[in-house]
Scaffold this motif. Structure first.
Motif, PDB file in Angstrom:
ATOM      1  N   SER A   2       0.916  -1.203  -0.019  1.00 18.23           N
ATOM      2  CA  SER A   2      -0.198  -0.205  -0.152  1.00 18.23           C
ATOM      3  C   SER A   2       0.686   0.941   0.223  1.00 18.23           C
ATOM      4  O   SER A   2       1.709   0.740   0.493  1.00 18.23           O
ATOM      5  N   GLN A  48      -9.865 -11.151 -11.714  1.00 15.99           N
ATOM      6  CA  GLN A  48      -9.632 -10.521  -9.635  1.00 15.99           C
ATOM      7  C   GLN A  48      -8.177  -9.398  -9.121  1.00 15.99           C
ATOM      8  O   GLN A  48      -7.244  -9.712 -10.008  1.00 15.99           O
ATOM      9  N   GLY A  49      -8.845  -8.616  -8.642  1.00 20.69           N
ATOM     10  CA  GLY A  49      -7.914  -7.102  -8.200  1.00 20.69           C
ATOM     11  C   GLY A  49      -7.527  -7.165  -6.615  1.00 20.69           C
ATOM     12  O   GLY A  49      -7.984  -7.847  -5.894  1.00 20.69           O
ATOM     13  N   GLU A  50      -6.859  -6.202  -6.482  1.00 24.49           N
ATOM     14  CA  GLU A  50      -6.437  -6.210  -4.923  1.00 24.49           C
ATOM     15  C   GLU A  50      -7.785  -6.106  -4.342  1.00 24.49           C
ATOM     16  O   GLU A  50      -8.137  -5.005  -4.824  1.00 24.49           O
ATOM     17  N   ARG A  51      -8.150  -6.568  -3.688  1.00 22.02           N
ATOM     18  CA  ARG A  51      -9.837  -6.135  -2.370  1.00 22.02           C
ATOM     19  C   ARG A  51     -10.576  -5.611  -3.588  1.00 22.02           C
ATOM     20  O   ARG A  51     -11.621  -5.053  -2.803  1.00 22.02           O
ATOM     21  N   SER A  52     -10.777  -5.897  -4.502  1.00 21.61           N
ATOM     22  CA  SER A  52     -11.626  -5.836  -5.467  1.00 21.61           C
ATOM     23  C   SER A  52     -11.509  -6.556  -6.712  1.00 21.61           C
ATOM     24  O   SER A  52     -10.454  -8.213  -6.711  1.00 21.61           O
ATOM     25  N   SER A  53     -12.425  -6.674  -7.812  1.00 19.56           N
ATOM     26  CA  SER A  53     -12.460  -7.465  -9.290  1.00 19.56           C
ATOM     27  C   SER A  53     -12.982  -6.358  -9.990  1.00 19.56           C
ATOM     28  O   SER A  53     -13.384  -5.962 -10.298  1.00 19.56           O
ATOM     29  N   THR A  81     -13.149   2.916  -4.961  1.00 19.67           N
ATOM     30  CA  THR A  81     -11.876   3.474  -5.746  1.00 19.67           C
ATOM     31  C   THR A  81     -12.564   5.327  -6.761  1.00 19.67           C
ATOM     32  O   THR A  81     -13.115   5.811  -5.629  1.00 19.67           O
ATOM     33  N   ASP A 152      -5.007   0.119 -15.116  1.00 22.72           N
ATOM     34  CA  ASP A 152      -4.408   0.270 -13.183  1.00 22.72           C
ATOM     35  C   ASP A 152      -5.495   1.112 -12.701  1.00 22.72           C
ATOM     36  O   ASP A 152      -5.835   1.778 -13.702  1.00 22.72           O
ATOM     37  N   ILE A 161      -3.680   1.764  -2.269  1.00 20.18           N
ATOM     38  CA  ILE A 161      -3.348   0.437  -2.575  1.00 20.18           C
ATOM     39  C   ILE A 161      -3.609   0.220  -3.754  1.00 20.18           C
ATOM     40  O   ILE A 161      -4.739   0.526  -5.034  1.00 20.18           O
ATOM     41  N   THR A 163      -3.908  -1.914  -8.043  1.00 17.21           N
ATOM     42  CA  THR A 163      -3.839  -2.676  -8.257  1.00 17.21           C
ATOM     43  C   THR A 163      -4.320  -2.693  -9.918  1.00 17.21           C
ATOM     44  O   THR A 163      -3.942  -2.034 -10.660  1.00 17.21           O
TER      45      THR A 163
END
Length: 295
Positions: A2, A48-53, A81, A152, A161, A163
């Motif tokens: 982060s 899938q992303g960091e803490r998200s999709s 976001t 991105d 963060i 991702t």
């Protein structure tokens, strides 16, 4: 990993600075041995992303022949976001459509955002899952269209963060996707002219006012239910949180301080005002009055 991303106004510039990320990237580039190239698997419509999709949606053709698609960003609870202008901190999404096939252009539409305090300053974006509507124009209207996106983006709980994800799909008709897209299409601000009314709102006047060293965009807005005003300017212009004052005649005076501007700024400048109300939002492009040169 982060990072904290912030707008550095003290150095005379107002860009997102993410130095920790740059250093980490450099460290990884020098510390990790070169590995043999491995072919990447073909992307799917979801990633899938960091803490998200993220996922690509496809609602079918629009009346003008373009395709209506969408980029879904699903967030874990407590995460946010960012909008195209992320505000004081954060990073806007970066889109790479270069892998697409039979695509002349992709137009990203942005549902009306919200402003939130993230511990560093006021950021602009979405606190819940969001779908960005897309208008996709094909090169050959009679041939299949494959949308390919390398994205991105950043999410935020307490820190920013970074991702990303890679998604692709052939555009088709989908009633399910159309239903998922519809409420977000409805939240996209309607583009209107200065003085024109929509969603119960109208920007009657907009100008730059200067009182000593204090410079702000001041707009007179008609209509009820006004929640926020966002101002975007030409390169080098950045704006702070709007101050809204209700007038005796029922109109609202929105004062948006200029946080930073080019040193040689003089003469009229173009700006876009996004006005968000309870019943909807409007977007107004305006040519703002001249300002004196910075000292």
């Amino acid at each position: 990993m982060s990072i904290g991303c912030f707008r550095d106004g003290t150095a005379g510039r107002a860009a997102a600075i993410c130095g920790v990320l740059a250093l980490a990237t450099l460290w990884l580039g020098t510390a990790v041995p070169t590995a043999p190239a491995v072919a990447e698997p073909a992307p799917s419509a979801k990633a899938q992303g960091e803490r998200s999709s993220i996922a690509l949606l496809s609602a079918g053709r629009m009346p003008d022949g373009a395709w209506r698609a969408g980029l879904s960003i699903a967030l874990e609870p407590g995460f946010k976001t960012y909008w195209r202008d992320p505000g004081d901190s954060g990073v806007p999404p970066v889109f790479d459509w270069s892998g697409s096939r039979n695509v002349a252009r992709v137009e990203v539409e942005w549902p009306a955002p919200r402003r939130f305090f993230d511990g560093v300053g006021w950021s602009i974006g979405y606190k819940e899952d969001v779908v960005l509507p897309l208008r996709v124009v094909a090169q050959d209207a009679g041939a299949p269209v494959v949308l390919d996106l390398k994205l991105d983006y950043a999410i935020c709980e307490k820190l920013c963060i970074p991702t990303g994800g890679h998604v692709a799909r052939e555009l088709t008709e989908s009633a399910e996707d159309a239903a998922a897209l519809a409420p977000f299409v409805a939240r996209v601000p309607r583009e209107v002219a200065l003085g024109e009314e929509a969603a119960g709102l109208a920007v009657e006047t907009a100008a730059i006012e200067r009182k000593g060293d204090d410079i702000a965009v001041v707009a007179r807005i008609a209509g009820g239910g006004l929640e926020d005003v966002f101002v975007e300017g030409e390169s080098g212009w950045y704006f702070d949180k709007a101050e809204l004052t209700r007038q005796d005649d029922g109109r609202t005076l929105a004062r948006v301080p200029v946080a930073d501007r080019p040193k040689a700024a003089a003469g009229p400048t173009a700006a876009k005002l996004t006005v968000v109300g309870k019943a909807g939002a409007i977007s107004v492009s305006a040519r703002l009055d001249a300002v004196a040169k910075a000292r």
